[in-house]
Design a protein around this motif. Structure first.
Motif, PDB file in Angstrom:
ATOM      1  N   ASP A  20       1.029  -0.759   0.049  1.00  0.00           N
ATOM      2  CA  ASP A  20       0.219   0.208  -0.101  1.00  0.00           C
ATOM      3  C   ASP A  20       1.066   1.409  -0.036  1.00  0.00           C
ATOM      4  OD1 ASP A  20      -2.441  -1.326   0.226  1.00  0.00           O
ATOM      5  OD2 ASP A  20      -2.996  -1.107   2.091  1.00  0.00           O
ATOM      6  N   TYR A  21       0.566   2.118  -0.742  1.00  0.00           N
ATOM      7  CA  TYR A  21       0.761   3.101  -1.005  1.00  0.00           C
ATOM      8  C   TYR A  21       0.242   4.351  -0.003  1.00  0.00           C
ATOM      9  CZ  TYR A  21       3.530   1.889  -5.176  1.00  0.00           C
ATOM     10  OH  TYR A  21       4.977   1.267  -5.289  1.00  0.00           O
ATOM     11  N   LEU A  22       1.040   5.119   0.819  1.00  0.00           N
ATOM     12  CA  LEU A  22       1.130   6.507   1.842  1.00  0.00           C
ATOM     13  C   LEU A  22      -0.781   7.132   1.429  1.00  0.00           C
ATOM     14  CD1 LEU A  22       1.426   6.846   4.532  1.00  0.00           C
ATOM     15  CD2 LEU A  22       3.124   8.398   3.707  1.00  0.00           C
ATOM     16  N   LEU A  23      -0.899   7.462  -0.175  1.00  0.00           N
ATOM     17  CA  LEU A  23      -1.721   8.366  -0.534  1.00  0.00           C
ATOM     18  C   LEU A  23      -2.840   7.869  -0.092  1.00  0.00           C
ATOM     19  CD1 LEU A  23      -2.839  10.768  -2.498  1.00  0.00           C
ATOM     20  CD2 LEU A  23      -2.480   9.024  -4.219  1.00  0.00           C
ATOM     21  N   ASP A  24      -3.143   6.078  -0.749  1.00  0.00           N
ATOM     22  CA  ASP A  24      -3.922   5.584  -0.573  1.00  0.00           C
ATOM     23  C   ASP A  24      -4.457   4.909   0.713  1.00  0.00           C
ATOM     24  OD1 ASP A  24      -3.885   5.223  -3.586  1.00  0.00           O
ATOM     25  OD2 ASP A  24      -2.766   3.695  -3.555  1.00  0.00           O
ATOM     26  N   VAL A  25      -3.414   5.107   1.872  1.00  0.00           N
ATOM     27  CA  VAL A  25      -4.387   4.758   2.910  1.00  0.00           C
ATOM     28  C   VAL A  25      -4.197   6.064   3.112  1.00  0.00           C
ATOM     29  CG1 VAL A  25      -2.610   4.580   5.435  1.00  0.00           C
ATOM     30  CG2 VAL A  25      -2.557   3.064   3.402  1.00  0.00           C
ATOM     31  N   LEU A  26      -4.668   7.143   3.418  1.00  0.00           N
ATOM     32  CA  LEU A  26      -4.555   8.462   3.715  1.00  0.00           C
ATOM     33  C   LEU A  26      -5.581   9.027   3.520  1.00  0.00           C
ATOM     34  CD1 LEU A  26      -0.861  10.261   3.652  1.00  0.00           C
ATOM     35  CD2 LEU A  26      -2.362   9.980   5.800  1.00  0.00           C
ATOM     36  N   ARG A  27      -5.799   8.487   2.267  1.00  0.00           N
ATOM     37  CA  ARG A  27      -7.031   8.552   1.445  1.00  0.00           C
ATOM     38  C   ARG A  27      -8.524   7.584   2.068  1.00  0.00           C
ATOM     39  NH1 ARG A  27      -7.616  12.610  -2.612  1.00  0.00           N
ATOM     40  NH2 ARG A  27      -9.811  11.303  -2.558  1.00  0.00           N
ATOM     41  N   LYS A  28      -7.992   6.507   2.327  1.00  0.00           N
ATOM     42  CA  LYS A  28      -9.171   5.666   2.914  1.00  0.00           C
ATOM     43  C   LYS A  28      -9.012   6.453   4.431  1.00  0.00           C
ATOM     44  CE  LYS A  28      -8.903   0.579   4.091  1.00  0.00           C
ATOM     45  NZ  LYS A  28      -8.483  -0.430   4.376  1.00  0.00           N
ATOM     46  N   LEU A  49       3.812  16.141   4.993  1.00  0.00           N
ATOM     47  CA  LEU A  49       4.975  15.717   5.443  1.00  0.00           C
ATOM     48  C   LEU A  49       5.289  14.457   6.934  1.00  0.00           C
ATOM     49  CD1 LEU A  49       4.432  19.886   7.273  1.00  0.00           C
ATOM     50  CD2 LEU A  49       5.924  19.006   4.937  1.00  0.00           C
ATOM     51  N   LEU A  50       6.139  14.023   6.376  1.00  0.00           N
ATOM     52  CA  LEU A  50       6.502  12.975   7.251  1.00  0.00           C
ATOM     53  C   LEU A  50       7.738  13.237   8.108  1.00  0.00           C
ATOM     54  CD1 LEU A  50       6.362  10.110   7.489  1.00  0.00           C
ATOM     55  CD2 LEU A  50       7.205   9.264   6.091  1.00  0.00           C
ATOM     56  N   ASN A  51       7.379  13.580   9.500  1.00  0.00           N
ATOM     57  CA  ASN A  51       8.305  14.016  10.439  1.00  0.00           C
ATOM     58  C   ASN A  51       8.872  15.024  10.378  1.00  0.00           C
ATOM     59  OD1 ASN A  51       7.881  11.359  11.999  1.00  0.00           O
ATOM     60  ND2 ASN A  51       9.831  10.673  11.709  1.00  0.00           N
ATOM     61  N   GLY A  52       8.431  16.172   9.261  1.00  0.00           N
ATOM     62  CA  GLY A  52       9.104  17.579   9.296  1.00  0.00           C
ATOM     63  C   GLY A  52       9.358  17.798   8.418  1.00  0.00           C
ATOM     64  N   SER A  53       9.235  16.925   7.057  1.00  0.00           N
ATOM     65  CA  SER A  53       9.712  17.174   5.993  1.00  0.00           C
ATOM     66  C   SER A  53       9.080  16.818   4.530  1.00  0.00           C
ATOM     67  CB  SER A  53      11.089  16.342   5.423  1.00  0.00           C
ATOM     68  OG  SER A  53      12.290  16.163   6.275  1.00  0.00           O
ATOM     69  N   PRO A  54       8.503  17.606   3.681  1.00  0.00           N
ATOM     70  CA  PRO A  54       7.530  17.087   2.722  1.00  0.00           C
ATOM     71  C   PRO A  54       8.670  15.805   2.223  1.00  0.00           C
ATOM     72  CG  PRO A  54       9.083  19.105   2.228  1.00  0.00           C
ATOM     73  CD  PRO A  54       9.311  18.679   3.270  1.00  0.00           C
ATOM     74  N   ILE A  55       7.045  14.930   2.112  1.00  0.00           N
ATOM     75  CA  ILE A  55       7.525  13.966   0.974  1.00  0.00           C
ATOM     76  C   ILE A  55       6.281  13.717  -0.186  1.00  0.00           C
ATOM     77  CG2 ILE A  55       9.184  12.573   2.636  1.00  0.00           C
ATOM     78  CD1 ILE A  55       6.065  10.454   3.074  1.00  0.00           C
ATOM     79  N   LEU A  56       6.678  12.665  -0.948  1.00  0.00           N
ATOM     80  CA  LEU A  56       5.552  12.275  -2.439  1.00  0.00           C
ATOM     81  C   LEU A  56       4.882  10.905  -1.706  1.00  0.00           C
ATOM     82  CD1 LEU A  56       7.786  12.928  -4.871  1.00  0.00           C
ATOM     83  CD2 LEU A  56       5.315  14.960  -4.317  1.00  0.00           C
ATOM     84  N   SER A  57       3.508  10.926  -1.851  1.00  0.00           N
ATOM     85  CA  SER A  57       2.429   9.804  -0.840  1.00  0.00           C
ATOM     86  C   SER A  57       2.704   8.585  -1.601  1.00  0.00           C
ATOM     87  CB  SER A  57       1.741  10.056   0.445  1.00  0.00           C
ATOM     88  OG  SER A  57       0.838  11.032  -1.076  1.00  0.00           O
ATOM     89  N   CYS A  58       2.575   9.351  -2.921  1.00  0.00           N
ATOM     90  CA  CYS A  58       2.148   8.513  -4.711  1.00  0.00           C
ATOM     91  C   CYS A  58       3.170   7.607  -4.762  1.00  0.00           C
ATOM     92  CB  CYS A  58       1.961   9.027  -5.657  1.00  0.00           C
ATOM     93  SG  CYS A  58       3.142  10.307  -6.695  1.00  0.00           S
TER      94      CYS A  58
END
Length: 154
Positions: A20-28, A49-58
């Motif tokens: 599972d990608y983080l994007l899908d988990v968060l949207r769910k 933001l993951l621990n304060g840093s921008p990341i691409l959740s897809c």
């Protein structure tokens, strides 16, 4: 797999699959400000933001968030509203589709970089695509926003 994480200050235990990608988990989970765009990590719509840093959740497996802190734009209503006013004042209005990821990136930048140059700002924003406004008006808005929060001591 059980994912234990904190989302916007709330501890969560989520049942996820290994792929599972983080994007899908968060949207769910109802965080709809995290948007699907290119699925290649190039547009910035899915920025969190993951621990304060921008990341691409897809392009980040949800398992990588184990024990970490996730923030979406919903955690920053005051900063987002303030930044939006700076964008509007500079004529950098946006349709809103890329705004959550773009705004989160600017918020992270404000905490990481002190007095960034134009080139540093543009480099930090690399990968945030906007098709509604010109990047020069965005740059002016970002610089004014960063100056305002610095002067307020935020």
């Amino acid at each position: 797999m059980l994912l234990t994480t904190t989302i916007n200050g709330r501890k969560k235990e989520l049942l996820i699959r290994d792929n599972d990608y983080l994007l899908d988990v968060l949207r769910k989970e109802g965080y709809l400000s995290v948007k699907r765009g290119c699925d290649t990590g190039a547009c910035g719509l899915c920025t969190i933001l993951l621990n304060g840093s921008p990341i691409l959740s897809c392009s980040t497996l949800a398992a990588r968030a184990q024990g970490k802190e996730i923030f979406t734009i919903e955690n920053f209503p005051t900063e987002a509203k303030k930044f939006a006013s700076f964008m509007a004042n500079e004529g950098a209005e946006q349709c809103g589709f890329c705004s959550p990821g773009f705004t989160l990136t600017v918020i992270a930048m404000s905490k990481e970089l002190e007095n960034p140059t134009d080139n540093e700002i543009m480099h930090y924003l690399n990968g945030n695509l906007c098709r509604c406004s010109g990047y020069m008006s965005q740059l002016r808005a970002i610089k004014n926003f960063l100056e305002a929060i610095k002067n307020e001591g935020c």
